[in-house]
Design a protein around this motif. Structure first.
Motif, PDB file in Angstrom:
ATOM      1  N   ALA A 437       0.845  -1.200   0.000  1.00 47.51           N
ATOM      2  CA  ALA A 437       0.000   0.000   0.000  1.00 47.51           C
ATOM      3  C   ALA A 437       0.878   1.248   0.000  1.00 47.51           C
ATOM      4  CB  ALA A 437      -0.918   0.000   1.219  1.00 47.51           C
ATOM      5  N   GLY A 438       0.572   2.195  -0.880  1.00 46.24           N
ATOM      6  CA  GLY A 438       1.368   3.418  -0.973  1.00 46.24           C
ATOM      7  C   GLY A 438       2.586   3.292  -1.857  1.00 46.24           C
ATOM      8  N   SER A 439       2.792   2.114  -2.439  1.00 48.17           N
ATOM      9  CA  SER A 439       3.945   1.920  -3.315  1.00 48.17           C
ATOM     10  C   SER A 439       3.780   2.734  -4.594  1.00 48.17           C
ATOM     11  CB  SER A 439       4.092   0.437  -3.669  1.00 48.17           C
ATOM     12  OG  SER A 439       5.055   0.259  -4.663  1.00 48.17           O
ATOM     13  N   ARG A 440       4.913   3.163  -5.156  1.00 47.73           N
ATOM     14  CA  ARG A 440       4.890   3.916  -6.412  1.00 47.73           C
ATOM     15  C   ARG A 440       4.934   3.021  -7.648  1.00 47.73           C
ATOM     16  NH1 ARG A 440       9.072   8.988  -5.318  1.00 47.73           N
ATOM     17  NH2 ARG A 440       7.959   9.853  -3.501  1.00 47.73           N
ATOM     18  N   LEU A 441       4.916   1.736  -7.436  1.00 51.00           N
ATOM     19  CA  LEU A 441       4.938   0.823  -8.564  1.00 51.00           C
ATOM     20  C   LEU A 441       3.612   0.905  -9.326  1.00 51.00           C
ATOM     21  CD1 LEU A 441       6.560  -2.322  -6.935  1.00 51.00           C
ATOM     22  CD2 LEU A 441       7.614  -0.801  -8.608  1.00 51.00           C
ATOM     23  N   PRO A 442       3.627   0.653 -10.648  1.00 53.52           N
ATOM     24  CA  PRO A 442       2.399   0.706 -11.446  1.00 53.52           C
ATOM     25  C   PRO A 442       1.354  -0.283 -10.929  1.00 53.52           C
ATOM     26  CG  PRO A 442       4.333   0.595 -12.862  1.00 53.52           C
ATOM     27  CD  PRO A 442       4.813   0.366 -11.470  1.00 53.52           C
ATOM     28  N   ALA A 443       0.090   0.114 -11.054  1.00 57.65           N
ATOM     29  CA  ALA A 443      -1.003  -0.734 -10.580  1.00 57.65           C
ATOM     30  C   ALA A 443      -1.016  -2.076 -11.305  1.00 57.65           C
ATOM     31  CB  ALA A 443      -2.337  -0.027 -10.773  1.00 57.65           C
ATOM     32  N   SER A 444      -0.664  -2.071 -12.590  1.00 63.18           N
ATOM     33  CA  SER A 444      -0.648  -3.324 -13.353  1.00 63.18           C
ATOM     34  C   SER A 444       0.398  -4.291 -12.807  1.00 63.18           C
ATOM     35  CB  SER A 444      -0.377  -3.039 -14.832  1.00 63.18           C
ATOM     36  OG  SER A 444       0.867  -2.378 -14.990  1.00 63.18           O
ATOM     37  N   ALA A 445       1.556  -3.749 -12.406  1.00 62.79           N
ATOM     38  CA  ALA A 445       2.611  -4.591 -11.843  1.00 62.79           C
ATOM     39  C   ALA A 445       2.177  -5.174 -10.508  1.00 62.79           C
ATOM     40  CB  ALA A 445       3.899  -3.792 -11.682  1.00 62.79           C
ATOM     41  N   LEU A 446       1.531  -4.363  -9.690  1.00 60.65           N
ATOM     42  CA  LEU A 446       1.061  -4.849  -8.391  1.00 60.65           C
ATOM     43  C   LEU A 446      -0.008  -5.923  -8.564  1.00 60.65           C
ATOM     44  CD1 LEU A 446       0.817  -1.489  -6.392  1.00 60.65           C
ATOM     45  CD2 LEU A 446       2.522  -3.294  -6.127  1.00 60.65           C
ATOM     46  N   ALA A 447      -0.911  -5.711  -9.538  1.00 60.50           N
ATOM     47  CA  ALA A 447      -1.957  -6.705  -9.788  1.00 60.50           C
ATOM     48  C   ALA A 447      -1.347  -8.021 -10.260  1.00 60.50           C
ATOM     49  CB  ALA A 447      -2.938  -6.171 -10.820  1.00 60.50           C
ATOM     50  N   VAL A 459       7.842 -10.010 -10.948  1.00 61.47           N
ATOM     51  CA  VAL A 459       7.658  -8.551 -11.008  1.00 61.47           C
ATOM     52  C   VAL A 459       8.824  -7.842 -10.331  1.00 61.47           C
ATOM     53  CG1 VAL A 459       6.257  -6.631 -10.128  1.00 61.47           C
ATOM     54  CG2 VAL A 459       5.146  -8.599 -11.201  1.00 61.47           C
ATOM     55  N   ALA A 460       9.222  -8.337  -9.152  1.00 58.91           N
ATOM     56  CA  ALA A 460      10.354  -7.728  -8.448  1.00 58.91           C
ATOM     57  C   ALA A 460      11.627  -7.811  -9.291  1.00 58.91           C
ATOM     58  CB  ALA A 460      10.560  -8.418  -7.100  1.00 58.91           C
ATOM     59  N   GLN A 461      11.846  -8.944  -9.930  1.00 64.08           N
ATOM     60  CA  GLN A 461      13.023  -9.091 -10.778  1.00 64.08           C
ATOM     61  C   GLN A 461      12.955  -8.161 -11.988  1.00 64.08           C
ATOM     62  OE1 GLN A 461      13.811 -13.097 -12.017  1.00 64.08           O
ATOM     63  NE2 GLN A 461      15.501 -12.534 -13.366  1.00 64.08           N
ATOM     64  N   GLY A 462      11.760  -8.025 -12.575  1.00 62.72           N
ATOM     65  CA  GLY A 462      11.602  -7.131 -13.712  1.00 62.72           C
ATOM     66  C   GLY A 462      11.885  -5.685 -13.354  1.00 62.72           C
ATOM     67  N   VAL A 463      11.406  -5.279 -12.188  1.00 62.33           N
ATOM     68  CA  VAL A 463      11.673  -3.906 -11.735  1.00 62.33           C
ATOM     69  C   VAL A 463      13.168  -3.724 -11.472  1.00 62.33           C
ATOM     70  CG1 VAL A 463      11.238  -2.234  -9.886  1.00 62.33           C
ATOM     71  CG2 VAL A 463       9.356  -3.628 -10.781  1.00 62.33           C
ATOM     72  N   GLY A 464      13.792  -4.715 -10.879  1.00 62.76           N
ATOM     73  CA  GLY A 464      15.234  -4.646 -10.629  1.00 62.76           C
ATOM     74  C   GLY A 464      16.035  -4.579 -11.916  1.00 62.76           C
ATOM     75  N   ASP A 465      15.611  -5.355 -12.935  1.00 60.89           N
ATOM     76  CA  ASP A 465      16.299  -5.308 -14.234  1.00 60.89           C
ATOM     77  C   ASP A 465      16.176  -3.931 -14.858  1.00 60.89           C
ATOM     78  OD1 ASP A 465      16.976  -7.964 -13.954  1.00 60.89           O
ATOM     79  OD2 ASP A 465      15.348  -8.716 -15.228  1.00 60.89           O
ATOM     80  N   ARG A 466      14.986  -3.333 -14.739  1.00 62.83           N
ATOM     81  CA  ARG A 466      14.797  -1.988 -15.292  1.00 62.83           C
ATOM     82  C   ARG A 466      15.663  -0.977 -14.557  1.00 62.83           C
ATOM     83  NH1 ARG A 466      14.517   1.110 -19.459  1.00 62.83           N
ATOM     84  NH2 ARG A 466      13.284   3.018 -19.145  1.00 62.83           N
ATOM     85  N   GLY A 496      12.288   0.028  -4.950  1.00 60.57           N
ATOM     86  CA  GLY A 496      10.974  -0.596  -5.126  1.00 60.57           C
ATOM     87  C   GLY A 496      11.088  -2.093  -5.347  1.00 60.57           C
ATOM     88  N   ALA A 497      12.112  -2.520  -6.123  1.00 67.73           N
ATOM     89  CA  ALA A 497      12.315  -3.955  -6.366  1.00 67.73           C
ATOM     90  C   ALA A 497      12.642  -4.674  -5.069  1.00 67.73           C
ATOM     91  CB  ALA A 497      13.432  -4.157  -7.383  1.00 67.73           C
ATOM     92  N   HIS A 498      13.503  -4.057  -4.250  1.00 61.27           N
ATOM     93  CA  HIS A 498      13.865  -4.672  -2.970  1.00 61.27           C
ATOM     94  C   HIS A 498      12.646  -4.773  -2.057  1.00 61.27           C
ATOM     95  CE1 HIS A 498      16.472  -5.854   0.330  1.00 61.27           C
ATOM     96  NE2 HIS A 498      15.899  -4.923   1.087  1.00 61.27           N
ATOM     97  N   GLN A 499      11.855  -3.692  -2.027  1.00 62.49           N
ATOM     98  CA  GLN A 499      10.659  -3.699  -1.183  1.00 62.49           C
ATOM     99  C   GLN A 499       9.650  -4.741  -1.677  1.00 62.49           C
ATOM    100  OE1 GLN A 499       9.426   0.384  -1.421  1.00 62.49           O
ATOM    101  NE2 GLN A 499      10.695   1.033   0.312  1.00 62.49           N
ATOM    102  N   MET A 500       9.513  -4.845  -3.011  1.00 65.92           N
ATOM    103  CA  MET A 500       8.576  -5.821  -3.569  1.00 65.92           C
ATOM    104  C   MET A 500       9.015  -7.245  -3.227  1.00 65.92           C
ATOM    105  SD  MET A 500       5.923  -6.805  -5.239  1.00 65.92           S
ATOM    106  CE  MET A 500       5.252  -5.392  -6.109  1.00 65.92           C
ATOM    107  N   LYS A 501      10.303  -7.529  -3.362  1.00 67.63           N
ATOM    108  CA  LYS A 501      10.802  -8.867  -3.038  1.00 67.63           C
ATOM    109  C   LYS A 501      10.539  -9.206  -1.581  1.00 67.63           C
ATOM    110  CE  LYS A 501      14.957 -11.742  -3.257  1.00 67.63           C
ATOM    111  NZ  LYS A 501      16.403 -11.793  -3.590  1.00 67.63           N
ATOM    112  N   ASP A 502      10.822  -8.271  -0.689  1.00 67.87           N
ATOM    113  CA  ASP A 502      10.565  -8.505   0.737  1.00 67.87           C
ATOM    114  C   ASP A 502       9.071  -8.675   1.000  1.00 67.87           C
ATOM    115  OD1 ASP A 502      13.245  -8.349   1.260  1.00 67.87           O
ATOM    116  OD2 ASP A 502      13.194  -6.289   2.017  1.00 67.87           O
ATOM    117  N   ALA A 503       8.257  -7.862   0.324  1.00 68.24           N
ATOM    118  CA  ALA A 503       6.807  -7.923   0.545  1.00 68.24           C
ATOM    119  C   ALA A 503       6.242  -9.250   0.053  1.00 68.24           C
ATOM    120  CB  ALA A 503       6.121  -6.762  -0.182  1.00 68.24           C
TER     121      ALA A 503
END
Length: 558
Positions: A437-447, A459-466, A496-503
């Motif tokens: 919640a409150g993440s700046r990641l795109p809604a499509s990525a979160l979904a 998704v976390a890996q994709g964000v990290g690659d970007r 964001g990638a690190h936070q997504m992986k942990d989440a």
């Protein structure tokens, strides 16, 4: 020594001399049936990537095996009883092996699902045949010990499938996991002719094909509903399957009550020992299959083990099944089936309760005790239940008895994966939504990340690659202002990638804990029900099968 064993076991005036070698053949046949599912769990990620499977495709790759397997067992068990139990085993091995080769050659979702369905038909022939041949070949005094070894083989296969598949995946593609079964099936096929004596029912009554087809209809529809509803939503397909299952079950029961030689005498379920044993098998495998489903994912995705390492870490479960099986062989004759089975189910409940402690910081060490306790519980509970179910059927219906036992097992397993799997997915999605919640990641990525734990890490890996791409662009940018902007964006994405992986890891661990709690409650309540149903004492109650045969004999029906 005869090259082919042709003397029917029914004509032998003493116990078959090579019966323990015959048991080895039956256990090998059982091994491939169980391994076909457990090996697939570690091959699924590679298969998904190579074939571009959707979540729906993957679900039906798994369950395309289950529907024909569960639906056909009762009818095929009765056919094996009438014509040839060994023949059913041999035909099943041929069909199963052919389906495995088909799966190896498959190159699309549709062909893999079709191959799995063919293997399911083979399994529906093999599974009741193994138990009916075991019961026909071994004298009653040795049958419990033979069933204990049969049960222990199932425990071994649960862990052996991922280990062997993981070893193959080191250097080969996912298709190689289908070939695990082929050499074992070939050896069992040849050995069946050499070591397993022919066997069939003593009478030649016509098979109740109407009852058999009704059983196929309601069981198949029920399994389809169990798969379709929780995973894909209660749409028209799931509701139609529920209606067909309900109507088919009612029609089946009414037909069987009126038929003079029913394919399954449903009155047996009025006997506490028989009903309690079937309920225990179904509930126990609801918990076991459900737990196996999410523990393998936790080991692979959250703890980061590869396929082989995941399989190796499931071995304590297999070892504990052997220990539990040895223990039940000692305890059941002394304290009775009621207390042995109840103790096993209490152990299974305790194992699931221990899994409620799993969190984001848990390691493999936190899983060892639950795996060992669950294995001991399987060994304690399953053998006495299978022995009680098989003991409720006369010699003429041993294939049907094996089918009833295996249908209870398969329905329980299907319910476990469907119900606990659906609960796991919902819990994971909700926890991940809260964590991001409150993440700046795109809604499509979160979904997309909420779809599954694998998708979340992707998704976390994709964000990290970007983030790494932007950092590389910043390093080569000639404009300092542009470089600073790119570097800032890369830093935000990396964070964001690190936070997504942990989440994702935290959300899945919380989902495992929550799902285990529900599983423990279900199995705990089921334990009380089974304990109330099962009769006291070490001696089996008078078998309804025997009484039924006496009535038929008295009425002149042959």
């Amino acid at each position: 020594m005869r090259l082919v064993m042709n003397e029917p076991v029914e004509r032998m005036d003493r116990p078959y001399a090579r019966r323990w070698w015959a048991l080895l053949v039956l256990c090998l046949s059982l091994l491939i049936i169980v391994m076909a599912n457990t090996a697939l769990t570690v091959a699924a990620p590679d298969m998904t990537r190579d074939l571009g499977l959707s979540s729906s495709d993957l679900q039906w790759v798994i369950d395309g095996y289950t529907v024909p397997y569960a639906a056909l067992m009762l009818l095929l068990g009765a056919i094996g009883d009438k014509y040839s139990r060994r023949g059913a085993l041999v035909l099943g091995l041929l069909v199963f092996g052919g389906g495995a080769v088909f799966g190896y050659l498959a190159d699309s979702a549709a062909t893999v699902i079709a191959a799995r369905a063919v293997m399911g038909v083979g399994a529906a022939l093999i599974m009741p045949a193994t138990l009916s041949l075991l019961a026909a070949t071994f004298p009653r005094a040795e049958r419990a010990k033979a069933i204990t070894l049969w049960t222990a083989t199932a425990g071994l296969a649960i862990a052996a499938g991922p280990v062997v598949a993981g070893a193959l995946l080191k250097n080969h593609g996912w298709a190689s996991t289908f070939l695990i079964n082929v050499p074992i099936a070939a050896v069992a096929l040849v050995a069946a002719f050499v070591l397993v004596p022919p066997s069939k029912a003593g009478h030649h009554d016509r098979i109740d094909y109407v009852g058999g087809l009704l059983s196929v209809m309601w069981t198949g529809a029920l399994v389809y509903m169990i798969i379709q509803g929780p995973h894909f939503g209660w749409d028209a397909k799931a509701i139609a399957a529920a209606v067909v299952a309900g109507a088919g079950l009612i029609a089946f029961v009414l037909w069987e009550l009126r038929h003079p030689r029913p394919i399954l005498d449903v009155r047996r379920f009025a006997h506490r020992r028989f009903a309690g044993a079937n309920l225990a098998v179904a509930l126990f495998f609801l918990a076991v299959f459900g737990a196996f489903y999410y523990l393998t994912q936790h080991l692979q995705f959250v703890l980061g083990y590869d396929a082989l390492a995941t399989g190796v870490r499931m071995l304590p479960l297999a070892g504990a099944v052997f220990a539990g099986s040895a223990l039940t062989g000692y305890l059941t004759p002394r304290v009775g089936m009621k207390w042995t089975v109840s103790a096993g189910m209490v152990g299974g409940t305790a194992a699931l309760a221990l899994l409620t402690r799993i969190d984001a910081g848990s390691s493999y060490g936190d899983l060892v005790a639950p795996l060992i306790i669950l294995g001991l519980a399987i060994g304690l509970a399953l053998s006495p239940c299978t022995d009680a179910i098989m003991g409720s059927f006369p010699e003429s219906e041993l294939g049907v008895g094996g089918a009833v036992n295996d249908t209870s097992l398969e329905l329980g397993g299907s319910l476990g994966i469907a119900i606990l799997g659906s609960l796991l997915a919902t819990s994971y999605s909700d926890h991940l939504a809260d964590a991001t919640a409150g993440s700046r990641l795109p809604a499509s990525a979160l979904a997309s990340a909420q779809d599954s734990v694998g998708a979340g890490y992707a998704v976390a890996q994709g964000v990290g690659d970007r983030a790494r791409q932007l950092a590389a662009q910043a390093a080569h940018a000639s404009d300092p202002q542009q470089a600073a902007q790119l570097k800032a964006q890369a830093g935000q994405l990396a964070q964001g990638a690190h936070q997504m992986k942990d989440a994702v890891g935290s959300a899945f661990a919380e989902a495992v804990s929550h799902t285990s709690l529900v599983g423990a409650v279900v199995l705990g309540v089921g334990t009380l029900a089974v304990a109330l149903l099962l009769p006291r004492g070490t001696a089996p109650e008078a078998e309804p099968a025997e009484a039924g045969e006496k009535e038929l004999a008295g009425s002149g029906v042959n």
